[in-house]
Design a protein around this motif. Structure first.
Motif, mmCIF file in Angstrom:
data_model
loop_
_atom_site.group_PDB
_atom_site.id
_atom_site.type_symbol
_atom_site.label_atom_id
_atom_site.label_comp_id
_atom_site.label_asym_id
_atom_site.label_seq_id
_atom_site.Cartn_x
_atom_site.Cartn_y
_atom_site.Cartn_z
ATOM 1 N N LEU A 104 35.408 51.402 45.030
ATOM 2 C CA LEU A 104 34.229 51.299 45.900
ATOM 3 C C LEU A 104 34.649 50.971 47.332
ATOM 4 O O LEU A 104 34.073 51.484 48.291
ATOM 5 N N GLN A 105 35.655 50.106 47.466
ATOM 6 C CA GLN A 105 36.159 49.790 48.805
ATOM 7 C C GLN A 105 36.662 51.048 49.496
ATOM 8 O O GLN A 105 36.415 51.264 50.678
ATOM 9 N N ARG A 124 39.740 29.586 47.512
ATOM 10 C CA ARG A 124 39.773 31.009 47.874
ATOM 11 C C ARG A 124 41.200 31.446 48.155
ATOM 12 O O ARG A 124 41.967 30.731 48.792
ATOM 13 N N ILE A 140 36.792 39.779 51.332
ATOM 14 C CA ILE A 140 37.179 41.181 51.399
ATOM 15 C C ILE A 140 37.061 41.752 49.996
ATOM 16 O O ILE A 140 37.604 41.194 49.034
ATOM 17 N N ASP A 189 34.804 45.752 53.362
ATOM 18 C CA ASP A 189 35.835 46.567 52.708
ATOM 19 C C ASP A 189 37.176 46.448 53.415
ATOM 20 O O ASP A 189 38.225 46.478 52.785
ATOM 21 N N THR A 202 30.404 44.013 44.335
ATOM 22 C CA THR A 202 30.431 43.783 42.881
ATOM 23 C C THR A 202 31.414 42.676 42.499
ATOM 24 O O THR A 202 31.181 41.961 41.536
ATOM 25 N N LEU A 215 43.437 30.513 51.191
ATOM 26 C CA LEU A 215 42.562 30.389 52.365
ATOM 27 C C LEU A 215 41.876 29.038 52.387
ATOM 28 O O LEU A 215 41.730 28.409 53.427
ATOM 29 N N GLN A 256 37.589 49.330 39.676
ATOM 30 C CA GLN A 256 36.323 49.918 40.142
ATOM 31 C C GLN A 256 35.927 49.366 41.503
ATOM 32 O O GLN A 256 35.457 50.102 42.374
ATOM 33 N N ALA A 257 36.138 48.061 41.676
ATOM 34 C CA ALA A 257 35.797 47.458 42.971
ATOM 35 C C ALA A 257 36.679 48.039 44.073
ATOM 36 O O ALA A 257 36.213 48.302 45.185
ATOM 37 N N ALA A 280 34.491 44.786 47.424
ATOM 38 C CA ALA A 280 33.152 45.317 47.186
ATOM 39 C C ALA A 280 32.196 44.185 46.781
ATOM 40 O O ALA A 280 32.637 43.146 46.275
ATOM 41 N N GLU A 329 38.413 34.168 44.195
ATOM 42 C CA GLU A 329 37.894 32.802 44.195
ATOM 43 C C GLU A 329 37.662 32.320 42.778
ATOM 44 O O GLU A 329 38.109 32.961 41.821
ATOM 45 N N GLY A 330 36.975 31.185 42.661
ATOM 46 C CA GLY A 330 36.739 30.594 41.345
ATOM 47 C C GLY A 330 36.223 31.627 40.351
ATOM 48 O O GLY A 330 35.315 32.383 40.657
ATOM 49 N N CYS A 332 50.860 41.009 58.085
ATOM 50 C CA CYS A 332 50.172 41.169 56.799
ATOM 51 C C CYS A 332 48.810 41.834 56.961
ATOM 52 O O CYS A 332 48.113 41.593 57.952
ATOM 53 N N ASN A 368 37.564 46.059 36.153
ATOM 54 C CA ASN A 368 36.617 45.616 37.180
ATOM 55 C C ASN A 368 37.263 45.650 38.562
ATOM 56 O O ASN A 368 36.644 46.066 39.547
ATOM 57 N N PRO A 385 45.165 42.227 55.122
ATOM 58 C CA PRO A 385 44.353 41.679 54.030
ATOM 59 C C PRO A 385 43.830 42.778 53.101
ATOM 60 O O PRO A 385 43.410 43.836 53.569
ATOM 61 N N ILE A 386 43.868 42.512 51.820
ATOM 62 C CA ILE A 386 43.439 43.495 50.824
ATOM 63 C C ILE A 386 42.144 43.054 50.135
ATOM 64 O O ILE A 386 41.179 43.801 50.048
ATOM 65 N N GLN A 387 42.144 41.823 49.661
ATOM 66 C CA GLN A 387 40.997 41.365 48.873
ATOM 67 C C GLN A 387 41.041 39.839 48.778
ATOM 68 O O GLN A 387 42.117 39.251 48.795
ATOM 69 N N THR A 388 39.857 39.243 48.670
ATOM 70 C CA THR A 388 39.798 37.798 48.452
ATOM 71 C C THR A 388 39.460 37.521 46.996
ATOM 72 O O THR A 388 38.728 38.286 46.364
ATOM 73 N N MET A 447 43.650 34.877 49.380
ATOM 74 C CA MET A 447 43.698 36.210 49.984
ATOM 75 C C MET A 447 44.877 36.974 49.407
ATOM 76 O O MET A 447 46.010 36.496 49.440
#
Lengths: 156, 277
Positions: free
Chosen positions: A142-143, A56, B186, B176, B190, A98, A138-139, B188, A75-76, A68, A135, A70-73, A58
């Motif tokens: 949505l956030q 994972r 962290i 979010d 989706t 992470l 769009q995600a 969405a 992963e695989g 810092c 993708n 955090p914005i988004q995680t 970050m």
């Protein structure tokens, strides 16, 4: 499995023509990162694009004091370092580990050269990259939209 | 006629035994009838709760409560629910129900199950998850993706820990926005769908949350190869009579209250994209 075979099995390349993918053979190798290692730093050149196999990551943005947000995680199955695509090829975020991460690291200069030299490969690769960017976009929307909040009254 | 023989139009008196605040605007009420026991319900069904003198509101059933009661988890967002938020334990409410078809527990049997919940959408899914946990051997892999705005908005943290620890359920929680130190994901819901590595040939998905979130989740599931017929959604519209007479909850040819609230996506005319449906 060779790194190229592993790359072919990554979701980003699902269904990708193996003959075309072979142009990346000299560009790809497996990398491993321990907890809290940083794959890429904001405002620094992205030398490798990472196709994440396990672990994972970050994405975070930091101020000059090192605080810092955090914005988004990731992963695989994800791709880290899509900013290799457009000049100045700098990362916008830090990518910090992470949980121990294994990636297939693709040398970005080598990748750009392969795309320039083989337009068929470049076009098909770019379509995948755009889908991945779309993708992610769009995600992110949505956030921002606070989509889990209770809907307000319908528009009339 | 209700399953227990009672008149579906007549509210039965139930007492609120306990009221617990879950988040800043969400609370859970444990309720039980003044006489007898709560009627049986299927996961995904809902009740009509009547605050006398204020009005009636449709609320999903979130599970069993101790001593034969039922749990309802409610967001204080409208006139009635804001009043409900203020009531004290011991208050008597009117209850009609249970109504609706519920989640397709039989169709899910033998399949891998992917559950995607957004915000308060976990509340109607909780009885389904408890069902899967109770009959775990009858189902394949169970993956849950649960999204909320921020860590403080997450529902049922004790249950989430138990489902992961004791029930062989893979649970992914994402928010979010989070502060440094948040151990979960962290982003969405989706963006977690591809990481499930689902097998479209043997997987069924159930989705519950705000409609926009469900629309994008369906797209993400379809990108992973899932057919429309393998995806179930719980729909929400303003419900009033709850038995398919008044027409307030029309959705195309369907009454959400009577024919739903759970629909297989390919049978949901309009597919979440037809305006004003």
């Amino acid at each position: 499995m060779t790194p190229l075979e592993q790359l072919a099995a990554h979701p980003f390349f699902a269904g990708f023509d193996p003959a075309l993918l072979a142009v990346l053979e000299p560009c790809v190798h497996e990398r491993q990162f321990g907890k809290n290692e940083v794959l890429m730093r904001q405002n620094q050149e992205i030398r490798e694009c990472h196709f994440v196999l396990h672990g994972r990551i970050m994405l975070e943005t930091c101020d000059t004091r090192g605080v810092c947000m955090p914005i988004q995680t990731l992963e695989g199955g994800a791709v880290a370092g899509l900013s290799w695509l457009v000049p100045p090829y700098h990362s916008f975020f830090d990518a910090r580990v992470l949980e121990p991460v294994t990636t297939l690291a693709v040398d970005c200069q080598c990748l750009r050269l392969a795309m320039d030299n083989n337009h068929d490969f470049g076009y098909k690769f770019l379509k995948r990259a755009v889908r991945s960017v779309m993708n992610r976009l769009q995600a992110s929307r949505l956030q921002l939209a606070e989509v889990y909040a209770h809907p307000t009254e319908p528009r009339r | 006629m209700n399953a227990d023989g009672s008149d579906p139009w007549v509210p039965q008196p139930w007492r609120v035994r306990d009221l617990r605040r879950d988040t800043s605007d969400v609370f859970s009420m444990q309720m039980a009838p003044l006489e007898g026991v709560a009627p049986p319900f299927k996961p995904g069904q809902f009740n009509m709760l009547y605050q006398f003198g204020q009005g009636e509101v449709a609320i999903s059933i979130s599970g069993h409560a101790p001593d034969g009661g039922i749990l309802h988890t409610v967001r204080a967002v409208g006139a009635v629910t804001r009043v409900l938020e203020q009531i004290a334990p011991g208050t008597v409410l009117g209850v009609r129900g249970p109504f609706g078809n519920g989640w397709p527990v039989e169709e899910l049997r033998g399949h891998d199950v992917v559950i995607v919940a957004g915000g308060l959408g976990l509340a109607p899914l909780r009885p389904l998850i408890e069902w899967l946990a109770l009959h775990r051997a009858d189902y394949g892999r169970v993956d849950i993706i649960y999204g909320a705005r921020k860590p403080a908005d997450l529902l049922y943290p004790t249950d989430i820990a138990r489902w992961q620890r004791d029930c062989n359920i893979r649970m992914r929680v994402t928010v979010d926005n989070a502060s440094p130190g948040w151990p979960g994901e962290i982003g969405a819901v989706t963006h977690l769908v591809p990481s499930i590595d689902l097998d479209p040939a043997k997987t069924l998905a159930v989705v519950c949350g705000p409609e926009v979130m469900m629309r994008f989740t369906v797209l993400a599931l379809q990108q992973e190869g899932m057919e429309q017929s393998a995806i179930y959604l719980s729909m929400e519209r303003h419900m009033q009579c709850a038995v398919g007479y008044c027409g307030h909850c029309f959705y195309g040819p369907h009454f959400i209250c009577r024919d739903g609230p759970v629909f297989r996506f390919d049978r949901l005319h309009g597919g979440l994209i037809v305006p004003e449906l």
